[in-house]
Write a protein that holds these residues in place. Structure first.
Motif, mmCIF file in Angstrom:
data_model
loop_
_atom_site.group_PDB
_atom_site.id
_atom_site.type_symbol
_atom_site.label_atom_id
_atom_site.label_comp_id
_atom_site.label_asym_id
_atom_site.label_seq_id
_atom_site.Cartn_x
_atom_site.Cartn_y
_atom_site.Cartn_z
ATOM 1 N N ASP A 37 0.916 -1.269 0.092
ATOM 2 C CA ASP A 37 0.013 -0.173 -0.064
ATOM 3 C C ASP A 37 0.922 1.148 0.013
ATOM 4 N N TYR A 46 4.002 7.921 0.265
ATOM 5 C CA TYR A 46 2.566 7.415 0.934
ATOM 6 C C TYR A 46 2.699 6.080 1.163
ATOM 7 N N ASN A 48 0.206 3.430 3.979
ATOM 8 C CA ASN A 48 -0.687 3.020 4.857
ATOM 9 C C ASN A 48 -1.548 4.286 5.548
ATOM 10 N N GLY A 49 -1.939 5.233 4.394
ATOM 11 C CA GLY A 49 -2.910 6.118 5.051
ATOM 12 C C GLY A 49 -2.195 7.477 5.366
ATOM 13 N N LEU A 81 -4.234 1.546 -1.106
ATOM 14 C CA LEU A 81 -5.541 1.145 -0.876
ATOM 15 C C LEU A 81 -6.635 2.430 -0.650
ATOM 16 N N GLN A 82 -5.983 3.730 -0.678
ATOM 17 C CA GLN A 82 -6.709 4.755 -1.015
ATOM 18 C C GLN A 82 -5.998 5.933 -1.803
ATOM 19 N N GLU A 83 -6.897 6.877 -1.829
ATOM 20 C CA GLU A 83 -6.455 8.007 -2.828
ATOM 21 C C GLU A 83 -5.134 8.734 -2.295
ATOM 22 N N TYR A 84 -4.095 8.839 -3.001
ATOM 23 C CA TYR A 84 -2.890 9.539 -2.783
ATOM 24 C C TYR A 84 -2.630 10.408 -3.436
ATOM 25 N N SER A 106 -3.800 0.899 -9.920
ATOM 26 C CA SER A 106 -4.190 1.948 -9.060
ATOM 27 C C SER A 106 -5.858 2.033 -9.079
ATOM 28 N N ASN A 108 -7.579 1.945 -6.546
ATOM 29 C CA ASN A 108 -8.259 2.815 -5.627
ATOM 30 C C ASN A 108 -7.853 4.142 -5.712
ATOM 31 N N GLN A 109 -6.968 4.596 -6.758
ATOM 32 C CA GLN A 109 -6.676 6.057 -6.823
ATOM 33 C C GLN A 109 -7.554 6.454 -8.287
ATOM 34 N N GLN A 110 -9.105 7.130 -7.552
ATOM 35 C CA GLN A 110 -10.032 7.343 -8.372
ATOM 36 C C GLN A 110 -10.042 8.932 -8.695
#
Length: 465
Positions: A37, A46, A48-49, A81-84, A106, A108-110
């Protein structure tokens, strides 16, 4: 993102930590199997959040690159796992970086412009080798020059893409959104694509130099050798504006637009196969000065050769009947099958230098005479005999192209791969030697009174005997 020892020998907790503490010109970071991640831009790492500041290092020259690679035979997936920052790798500062044997996902990179990989000038001379990119909302790969004008192509990026598999852009998008997301968007000049596959996108690859840029019509000089484009929403390979582009030994099929759209001037198009596309096979933009030889255009929805130079004497062949040419168009095997096919010895002699002295799979073409039209050189026995019930080409899957049909399709299990990477170039299955398998359902066709089998095996750890 905790502090790490600077010792090269000490294992790091993340790819980012390894880059920050050990990366730089002449250094290689090897990543072991796992899903990571993480994401990286010019000066932020980036994970883990969270994020930590740091400078992404580059190399210094071709012989002094900074390399990030997956360990041989191991599956390394970088999936934030999330937007960076808007992608997995984004950089517009450093050069001479190599990414090898990595999966960049990517999904989860929306963000509307998120990419699996993006580099803009002055970031140049990146190499992606045996990399898979997928599930980006924007183009999987993106490169360009934002100064003095976007897409003016008046400066070179000098990137290399070797056996890259870029696919399945913009999951969940509308048709309109997906049409602007490509396997690769090329907005600068002097890039080379060798091998690989670009599919499930808007264009497979769009090479676009804006004619309204500061230097209108500036040469692109982008090269596409032995590349496959298929099942895209629009054109397989779109070459727009500029000049000095080359596409050789490439295969474009089942795209909803043209197979190859050569709108630029002075495009060199040699030994390509275009088939089953909804639009034209090879479009040359109203009779521009494209140099087209030994191309095979079969059963496309539009003209086989649209506005291209006269075909007489240049080895180009147009036909509406795939059965005269291919081993199995229905099975996705576009090698030349019938020995009496017009494509066999149908081409004119091309220079005995790379890339025209080999075909899409690296099979040598004769130095004088005997050139086969299309991306595949006829080897004398390309078609499977009627008794070959199971034939697996490992072209990204375990689909059967033998006479047994889809009932004998295999399933990749426990992490088995089917694109050759990261072990070899070309099609092959890759197993870890522990539990990777291809499972084929039981079938009476596989239990004849007598059976023969042929396969090629290469091991990274051969036996001692």
């Amino acid at each position: 993102t905790s502090a790490q020892t600077n010792s090269d020998a000490a294992a790091k907790q993340s790819i980012g930590n390894a880059i920050r503490t050990c990366g730089g010109a002449g250094q290689t970071i090897q990543v072991h199997a796992g899903q990571y991640d993480e994401a990286f831009d010019n000066n932020t790492f980036y994970r883990n959040g969270g994020s930590v500041s740091g400078t992404f290092p580059g190399g210094a020259s071709e012989s002094n690159r900074f390399v990030i690679e997956g360990a041989p035979g191991e599956l390394v997936e970088i999936r934030p796992l999330q937007e960076y920052a808007g992608g997995v790798f984004f950089n517009n500062l450093v050069s001479w970086v190599t990414l090898r044997r990595l999966v960049l996902d990517s999904r989860n990179q929306q963000g509307s412009t998120s990419n699996a990989w993006k580099a803009t000038i002055p970031a140049t001379h990146w190499t992606l080798e045996d990399v898979e990119g997928r599930n980006s909302r924007g183009s999987v790969l993106a490169m360009g020059d934002d100064s003095p004008d976007p897409r003016s192509c008046d400066r070179g990026c000098f990137h290399q893409f070797i056996r890259v598999n870029a696919h399945d852009v913009c999951p969940g998008c509308t048709t309109t959104q997906k049409s602007f997301a490509h396997g690769a968007y090329v907005g600068c000049s002097d890039n080379t694509f060798t091998g690989g596959s670009y599919h499930g996108a808007g264009h497979g690859i769009q090479s676009y130099c804006d004619p309204g840029g500061s230097i209108a019509g500036n040469p692109d000089r982008n090269k596409f050798y032995g590349v496959t484009f298929h099942d895209n929403l629009s054109v397989g390979l779109g070459l727009y504006f500029g000049s000095g582009l080359e596409v050789v030994n490439s295969l474009s099929y089942n795209n909803q637009g043209a197979g190859i759209w050569a709108q630029a001037n002075n495009v060199l198009a040699y030994s390509n196969t275009v088939t089953g596309n909804s639009g034209a096979g090879l479009s040359c933009n109203q009779g521009n000065t494209s140099d087209t030889k030994n191309n095979l255009s079969v059963a496309n929805g539009g003209s086989e050769f649209e506005d291209c130079p006269a075909s007489s004497g240049n080895g180009n062949i147009a036909s509406s009947n795939p059965n005269d040419f291919f081993v199995s168009a229905a099975g996705g095997n576009y090698k030349i099958g019938p020995a009496g096919s017009p494509a066999v010895n149908g081409g004119v002699t091309l220079p005995n230098v790379y890339p025209t002295n080999v075909d899409l799979e690296g099979l040598g073409r004769p130095p004088a005479g005997g050139f086969t039209s299309g991306a595949f050189q006829f080897a004398g026995s390309a078609a499977p005999s009627p008794n070959i019930v199971a034939r697996y080409q490992a072209d990204g899957n375990a689909t059967n192209s033998g006479t047994g049909g889809s009932a004998l399709n295999g399933t990749l299990t426990n992490g088995a791969l089917a694109n050759g990477a990261p072990i070899v170039s070309g099609n092959s299955f890759v197993f870890d030697g522990v539990n990777d398998v291809v499972i084929v359902p039981g079938n009476s066709a596989l239990r004849p009174a007598a059976i023969g089998m042929s396969l090629w095996v290469n091991s990274t750890t051969p036996p001692a005997t």
